[in-house]
Design an enzyme around this catalytic site. Structure first.
Site, PDB file in Angstrom:
ATOM      1  N   LYS A 145       0.810  -1.212   0.000  1.00  0.00           N
ATOM      2  CA  LYS A 145       0.000   0.000   0.000  1.00  0.00           C
ATOM      3  C   LYS A 145       0.853   1.275   0.000  1.00  0.00           C
ATOM      4  O   LYS A 145       0.386   2.325  -0.413  1.00  0.00           O
ATOM      5  CB  LYS A 145      -0.975  -0.012   1.173  1.00  0.00           C
ATOM      6  CG  LYS A 145      -2.084  -1.021   0.958  1.00  0.00           C
ATOM      7  CD  LYS A 145      -3.162  -0.945   1.993  1.00  0.00           C
ATOM      8  CE  LYS A 145      -4.262  -1.946   1.683  1.00  0.00           C
ATOM      9  NZ  LYS A 145      -3.776  -3.357   1.746  1.00  0.00           N
TER      10      LYS A 145
HETATM   11  C1  LIG Z   1      -4.221  -4.377   1.072  1.00  0.00           C
HETATM   12  C2  LIG Z   1      -3.399  -5.591   0.910  1.00  0.00           C
HETATM   13  C3  LIG Z   1      -3.712  -6.584  -0.046  1.00  0.00           C
HETATM   14  C4  LIG Z   1      -4.938  -6.504  -0.923  1.00  0.00           C
HETATM   15  O1  LIG Z   1      -4.916  -5.439  -1.821  1.00  0.00           O
HETATM   16  P1  LIG Z   1      -6.202  -5.071  -2.671  1.00  0.00           P
HETATM   17  O2  LIG Z   1      -5.871  -3.797  -3.332  1.00  0.00           O
HETATM   18  O3  LIG Z   1      -7.329  -4.985  -1.726  1.00  0.00           O
HETATM   19  O4  LIG Z   1      -6.399  -6.162  -3.624  1.00  0.00           O
HETATM   20  C5  LIG Z   1      -2.877  -7.686  -0.153  1.00  0.00           C
HETATM   21  N1  LIG Z   1      -1.817  -7.835   0.656  1.00  0.00           N
HETATM   22  C6  LIG Z   1      -1.482  -6.921   1.574  1.00  0.00           C
HETATM   23  C7  LIG Z   1      -0.307  -7.158   2.445  1.00  0.00           C
HETATM   24  C8  LIG Z   1      -2.250  -5.766   1.736  1.00  0.00           C
HETATM   25  O5  LIG Z   1      -1.917  -4.868   2.677  1.00  0.00           O
END
Ligand SMILES: *Cc1c(COP(=O)(O)O)cnc(C)c1O
Length: 533
Positions: free
Chosen positions: A113
């Protein structure tokens, strides 16, 4: 480039308006009026670009120069990725003959993120400073109060995205004592004056309810200009398209000229993989995108049945619906009671519905409109509005009935661009083990492991020249419980030595910045915001 709501289709917004609004007032999500195609010579011109060069070039296609100049865009991107630890920002790591891992966790909070939130924080600050510079002396300055709830994994990325930014304060609620110690420390050791960690005596759902109540509170909104940084924000999707291009060029440098690439993406809210869909539609050559879900598998079920459905129907859980084989059987876990999210070993993907999936559904509806009405039938704006009304109807069914079944033609369209697999907890642990045994220096986090397991399942359907790129969304130290559980029996495994990064050492002992709220009560949280914002 202008933006419109998936549920409206007619009113056009600037990039700045779309980013600062987040969720459209009609409940829809903002999408660009067209998906730009790549410049004619992009492959030649971009092949040696750095991540930052690529980011500037790709974002330019979606943001008018009249809104953000070339120099401003470059400065924003430079600043956003200066916080990353790896010179390639999102490096590729080879794990076997036809597989690469795309490491997205080299940002400040060790999870993917950061790629989007580091940019979004700078973008917010840029827009606010510009608006405030235009104000006459004595006029009140425009400020933004970011409010969010976290169960642990995503709060820190939001905090690191906006820490120390002018005109922005951030309040992140977490359930006191119910967040893993490392994740709690990641959030609460940030001591910038604009960062407020609120520890609520209650559950994650309590925190989420409070945040919802705050956003629904007109007086709070007017006084504090509440903002969200959740994954429906268009700027987050846009920022994420870049690593698909970066990985494409990096992989092709190591592969035969005729190689085909398949991206495999562990996903929950469909944000990460949606960025891949945009890259594909812009013209980045790739095989079908692979959706990898955990046991919260609404997406995997959609690609099997065309039903986008919140709760497992009786038929799907074993009464013989051949399009939807029994779920949850592989590890003996029962589906939870109606409405419940399952707690899995990959908690950042524990969702009931995937908020960004609405954007893909809009494109499916849009292509259906073209198919039915023919190219010349109506003008572009009308077609867009028809697609939006179809989509709005689908979303209203999801809201009232908890499900929608799209027409067969729409499902077929979705199957042209994607395949999907669901991975159980047991498969997640087995896959961490499998990769560790193949190469003890490689330890996957549980989300990455969901991707790796899905990659193995979809590989047999691929053309022989296909190489898979699995998106690795977190550093294993962030999800130590699953990693330790998978590898505890192996004497060669040592968490402290093999997994824990330097940055996490001593974190638990650092000074904390937390405000305790002794009861899950929206009024108490309001008082906190009024006092500190
Ligand atoms: C948020 C997150 C995801 C999922 O991402 P999306 O955009 O919801 O598909 C996967 N792995 C981690 C570690 C995350 O923080």
């Amino acid at each position: 480039m202008k933006y419109f709501s998936t549920r409206g289709g007619k009113d056009l917004l600037s990039f700045e308006e779309a980013v600062l609004t987040g969720l459209a007032p009609d409940g829809g999500l903002y999408i660009p009026e067209t998906i730009p195609s790549l410049p004619a010579n992009w492959q030649e011109q971009w092949k040696d670009y750095s991540f930052i060069d690529l980011s500037a070039a790709i974002l330019r296609l979606f943001i008018s120069p009249s809104e953000i100049s070339d120099a401003e865009l470059r400065a924003l991107v430079d600043k956003s990725y200066a916080t990353f630890r790896h010179p390639d920002i999102t490096p590729l790591h080879k794990v076997g003959d036809k597989r690469f891992i795309l490491e997205l966790f080299h940002g400040p909070t060790f999870a993917f993120k950061d790629v989007a939130l580091q940019f979004l924080g700078n973008l917010f600050e840029f827009f606010l400073l510009r608006r405030n510079a235009k104000k006459a002396g004595g006029e009140p300055q425009e400020k933004l109060t970011i409010v969010g709830a976290t169960s642990g994994d995503t709060g820190s990325a939001a905090i690191y995205g906006v820490r120390n930014k002018a005109n922005i304060s951030v309040f992140i609620l977490h359930p006191k004592g119910r967040v893993s110690p490392i994740q709690e420390a990641q959030m609460t050791t940030v001591t910038d004056a604009n960062v407020h960690n609120v520890a609520v005596q209650g559950t994650f759902d309590d925190c989420q309810d409070i945040v919802k109540a705050l956003f629904g509170d007109k007086e709070m909104n007017a006084a504090y200009h509440l903002g969200a940084v959740n994954s429906i924000n268009w700027a987050r999707i846009l920022a994420q398209t870049v690593y698909y291009f970066h990985a494409y060029f990096a992989a092709l440098k190591q592969l035969p000229a005729d190689a085909s690439l398949q991206f495999v993406v562990p996903t929950g809210n469909f944000g990460d993989i949606l960025a891949g869909y945009y890259a594909k539609k812009m013209g980045l050559p790739m095989a079908k995108l692979a959706v990898a879900t955990n046991e919260n598998d609404i997406l995997a079920r959609f690609w099997r049945s065309g039903k986008y459905e919140k709760v497992e129907s009786a038929a799907a859980s074993g009464a013989g619906d051949s399009t939807a084989p029994a779920l949850g059987a592989s590890d003996g876990k029962q589906a939870t009671a109606a409405g419940g999210v399952k707690e899995t070993l990959s908690p950042a993907m524990d969702i009931l519905v995937s908020s960004n999936f609405e954007r893909l559904l809009w494109y499916l509806a849009r292509q259906g409109v073209v198919a039915e009405e023919g190219q010349a039938a109506t003008d572009e704006k009308e077609k867009r509005a028809s697609a939006s009304s179809i989509l709005a109807h689908w979303m209203s069914l999801v809201k009232t009935d908890g499900r929608v079944e799209v027409p067969v033609a729409a499902l077929e369209l979705a199957r042209q661009d994607f395949v999907a697999e669901r991975i159980s907890n047991e498969q997640t642990l087995d896959t961490i083990k499998f990769h560790f045994l193949a190469d003890p220096s490689y330890i996957a986090d549980p989300h990455t492991s969901v991707g790796l397991a899905a990659a193995a399942l979809v590989a047999p359907q691929n053309a022989p020249n296909t190489t898979q790129i699995i998106l690795s969304t977190a550093h294993p130290a962030k999800f130590s419980e699953a990693v330790s559980r998978a590898l505890q029996g192996y004497s060669e495994f040592n968490f402290e030595r093999d997994v824990l990064p330097e940055e996490f050492r001593g974190l638990l002992e650092k000074k904390r910045n937390v405000i305790d709220v002794p009861k899950a009560d929206v009024e108490l949280v309001k008082q906190v915001i009024k006092k500190y914002a």
